[in-house]
Structure formats: C-alpha cells, structure tokens
Design a protein around this motif. Sequence first.
Motif, mmCIF file in Angstrom:
data_model
loop_
_atom_site.group_PDB
_atom_site.id
_atom_site.type_symbol
_atom_site.label_atom_id
_atom_site.label_comp_id
_atom_site.label_asym_id
_atom_site.label_seq_id
_atom_site.Cartn_x
_atom_site.Cartn_y
_atom_site.Cartn_z
ATOM 1 N N ALA A 10 -6.765 14.286 -5.891
ATOM 2 C CA ALA A 10 -7.045 15.165 -4.749
ATOM 3 C C ALA A 10 -5.768 15.826 -4.250
ATOM 4 N N ALA A 11 -4.680 15.066 -4.202
ATOM 5 C CA ALA A 11 -3.406 15.618 -3.737
ATOM 6 C C ALA A 11 -2.950 16.769 -4.624
ATOM 7 N N ARG A 12 -3.137 16.601 -5.945
ATOM 8 C CA ARG A 12 -2.764 17.673 -6.865
ATOM 9 C C ARG A 12 -3.677 18.887 -6.698
ATOM 10 N N CYS A 13 -4.969 18.636 -6.597
ATOM 11 C CA CYS A 13 -5.932 19.744 -6.525
ATOM 12 C C CYS A 13 -5.797 20.560 -5.248
ATOM 13 N N ALA A 43 -0.080 6.134 -10.576
ATOM 14 C CA ALA A 43 -1.118 5.415 -9.847
ATOM 15 C C ALA A 43 -1.857 4.444 -10.754
ATOM 16 N N ALA A 44 -2.153 3.261 -10.218
ATOM 17 C CA ALA A 44 -2.901 2.253 -10.967
ATOM 18 C C ALA A 44 -4.200 1.886 -10.261
ATOM 19 N N ASP A 45 -4.144 1.703 -8.947
ATOM 20 C CA ASP A 45 -5.332 1.362 -8.170
ATOM 21 C C ASP A 45 -6.322 2.535 -8.218
ATOM 22 N N PRO A 46 -7.625 2.255 -8.373
ATOM 23 C CA PRO A 46 -8.611 3.342 -8.439
ATOM 24 C C PRO A 46 -8.552 4.293 -7.246
ATOM 25 N N ILE A 47 -8.319 3.760 -6.063
ATOM 26 C CA ILE A 47 -8.227 4.627 -4.890
ATOM 27 C C ILE A 47 -7.071 5.602 -5.043
ATOM 28 N N TYR A 48 -5.940 5.104 -5.514
ATOM 29 C CA TYR A 48 -4.783 5.977 -5.643
ATOM 30 C C TYR A 48 -4.918 6.947 -6.806
ATOM 31 N N ILE A 49 -5.640 6.564 -7.845
ATOM 32 C CA ILE A 49 -5.902 7.510 -8.927
ATOM 33 C C ILE A 49 -6.690 8.706 -8.384
ATOM 34 N N ALA A 50 -7.728 8.396 -7.596
ATOM 35 C CA ALA A 50 -8.538 9.464 -6.999
ATOM 36 C C ALA A 50 -7.736 10.267 -5.984
ATOM 37 N N PHE A 51 -6.948 9.566 -5.170
ATOM 38 C CA PHE A 51 -6.156 10.259 -4.151
ATOM 39 C C PHE A 51 -5.113 11.167 -4.798
ATOM 40 N N ALA A 52 -4.453 10.681 -5.846
ATOM 41 C CA ALA A 52 -3.448 11.494 -6.524
ATOM 42 C C ALA A 52 -4.077 12.757 -7.097
ATOM 43 N N TRP A 100 0.839 -1.202 0.000
ATOM 44 C CA TRP A 100 0.000 0.000 0.000
ATOM 45 C C TRP A 100 0.877 1.256 0.000
ATOM 46 N N GLU A 101 1.993 1.215 0.711
ATOM 47 C CA GLU A 101 2.917 2.347 0.716
ATOM 48 C C GLU A 101 3.561 2.538 -0.653
ATOM 49 N N ARG A 102 3.941 1.442 -1.304
ATOM 50 C CA ARG A 102 4.505 1.569 -2.654
ATOM 51 C C ARG A 102 3.497 2.202 -3.608
ATOM 52 N N GLY A 103 2.232 1.820 -3.448
ATOM 53 C CA GLY A 103 1.191 2.426 -4.269
ATOM 54 C C GLY A 103 1.058 3.909 -4.005
ATOM 55 N N LEU A 104 1.188 4.293 -2.738
ATOM 56 C CA LEU A 104 1.129 5.707 -2.376
ATOM 57 C C LEU A 104 2.261 6.491 -3.043
ATOM 58 N N LEU A 105 3.462 5.969 -2.952
ATOM 59 C CA LEU A 105 4.609 6.635 -3.562
ATOM 60 C C LEU A 105 4.437 6.737 -5.078
ATOM 61 N N ASP A 106 3.919 5.683 -5.685
ATOM 62 C CA ASP A 106 3.660 5.716 -7.123
ATOM 63 C C ASP A 106 2.628 6.787 -7.465
ATOM 64 N N ALA A 107 1.615 6.914 -6.603
ATOM 65 C CA ALA A 107 0.572 7.911 -6.853
ATOM 66 C C ALA A 107 1.155 9.317 -6.883
ATOM 67 N N TYR A 108 2.046 9.608 -5.943
ATOM 68 C CA TYR A 108 2.657 10.943 -5.911
ATOM 69 C C TYR A 108 3.636 11.147 -7.064
ATOM 70 N N VAL A 147 -6.703 15.885 5.605
ATOM 71 C CA VAL A 147 -7.997 16.486 5.282
ATOM 72 C C VAL A 147 -7.933 18.021 5.303
ATOM 73 N N MET A 148 -7.042 18.566 6.105
ATOM 74 C CA MET A 148 -7.009 20.012 6.308
ATOM 75 C C MET A 148 -6.864 20.817 5.016
ATOM 76 N N PRO A 149 -6.013 20.406 4.071
ATOM 77 C CA PRO A 149 -5.944 21.183 2.827
ATOM 78 C C PRO A 149 -7.274 21.216 2.070
ATOM 79 N N ILE A 150 -8.103 20.181 2.248
ATOM 80 C CA ILE A 150 -9.412 20.142 1.595
ATOM 81 C C ILE A 150 -10.394 21.047 2.327
ATOM 82 N N LEU A 151 -10.349 21.020 3.653
ATOM 83 C CA LEU A 151 -11.224 21.876 4.447
ATOM 84 C C LEU A 151 -10.902 23.344 4.230
ATOM 85 N N GLY A 152 -9.625 23.637 4.051
ATOM 86 C CA GLY A 152 -9.187 25.019 3.895
ATOM 87 C C GLY A 152 -8.861 25.653 5.232
ATOM 88 N N THR A 153 -7.848 26.483 5.261
ATOM 89 C CA THR A 153 -7.436 27.168 6.486
ATOM 90 C C THR A 153 -7.150 28.640 6.179
#
Length: 246
Positions: free
Chosen positions: A51-54, A40-49, A28-36, A99-105
């Motif tokens: 969100a991370a960019r946005c 990313a290949a796994d659907p969760i990581y595609i979506a997470f990547a 799961w960690e390797r997938g996370l690093l790939d996403a960044y 979550v904080m970057p999504i909530l906004g500060t």
Amino acid sequence: VYALCRTADDIVDRVAPARERLDAIEAWERGLLDAYDGRAADPIYIAFADAARCFGIPIEPALDLLRGARMDVTVRRYDTYDDVREYCYLVASTVGLLVMPILGTISPAAARYGIALGRAMQMTNILRDVGEDARMDRIYLPAEDLRRFGCTEASIVDGVVDERFRELMRFEIARVRTMYAEAEPGIALLAPESRYTVRLALSLYRGILARIEANRYDVFNHRAYVPLRAKMLAALPAAVRELELN
C-alpha cells in the motif's frame, strides 16, 4: 493501514507488564522500518508495504503513531492542553495522514485539516472514555483544566459528577466542537469520491458530544454512543450536504 494501527493499539491494551509492551512496540517499529526497506516478513507489513508503494504513504506518521503507543504505556497524566494536543496528534492525526494518500486529495493543504480532524476525534474519545480510562488509572483531561474548574484527580477516579465536573465537560465539549468546525472545510480538499465517507465520520463523531450532554455529562456510568438508527438518519443529511457542495 488499518491492521498496522489496530495491532499497535492491541499491543498497548495487552494485559502485560509495561516493559513487555514497550518491547513489543519496539519490535513492531523494526518491522515497519524493514517494510519500507523492502524486507517485510509479517503478512501485515507485506500488505502495508504494498500500500505504501502504491499510494505513496510516508513513513513519518507511522513512526509517530508508535511514539503515541509508547506514551499510552508510559504516561498516565497530562499537565497541559498542549500536552494532550500533542498526544492526540500522535495517536489519531497520524492515522489521517496515513489514510489520506489512499483517499486522495486535490491540495496538499488537506493534511492540515486532516490533522485537526484527528485531534478532534481523539479528544471526543477522551471525553467519552473519562470513566473507563480512570478505572485504568489514566487521566487524559489536562490537569490545568481540572484545577481551573475545581476538580481533582480523586474526584475523577471516584466518578464524581457534580456541577464542577459538568462545567469542565461543557468547556471541553465547546473546545472540541470548535476543532470540528476548523477541520470541516478540509473535506472539500479531498478527492470527490472520498468526501462523503469523511463527512459522515465527522458528523457521527461530533454526535457523541451531544450524547454526552444528553447523559448529563455522566461519562462514568453511561457510555456515550450514536445508536444505529441515529447513524442511519445522519447518513442522508451528510449525503445532501455533499451534493450541495458539489
């Protein structure tokens, strides 16, 4: 972000040998690093990547979250409160930082309060789940606190609710209430449209402590939770409080 955290938690809770679960966390960690890295290949990581960019979600809290997942597999006792505090950061405060970057500060200082709120919520989970965790041979209450109040690991595993245990729980609940008080001012540093949700979550989680008290600290036979009616009743005061502050 939810799916990322939920999946890590589900890996920990699998009925499988520790080695198998640790290997799954590693994957799961390797997938996370790939996403960044944009692979990313796994659907969760595609979506997470995406969100991370946005939203500019940093990778460090996600890696720390997986460190906490490894601890859930390998560590079953904690000697000091500082040890538990670090664990709470890894498995809960990290979620707030994701979550904080999504909530906004409106201020970078919000992160410090978010870390405090995560720790408070995880400590609340620990107090609520003492019995459930003990049945899985996990004791998250600091050993130094058990010794201080004359409790033993055996008494926790056996679910003994005597005056010594009640004193221990009173001490822990007071500590967590202080943590909530320290975290609450940080809500004002969130984007206005996000404050109510976090304030309500804080209020409901803090309410679990009162439920533990109402159950006379018997966390072995009674699961402390805030009923739906009480949740609905808590929603209005939280909204009024937010209006007063704005």
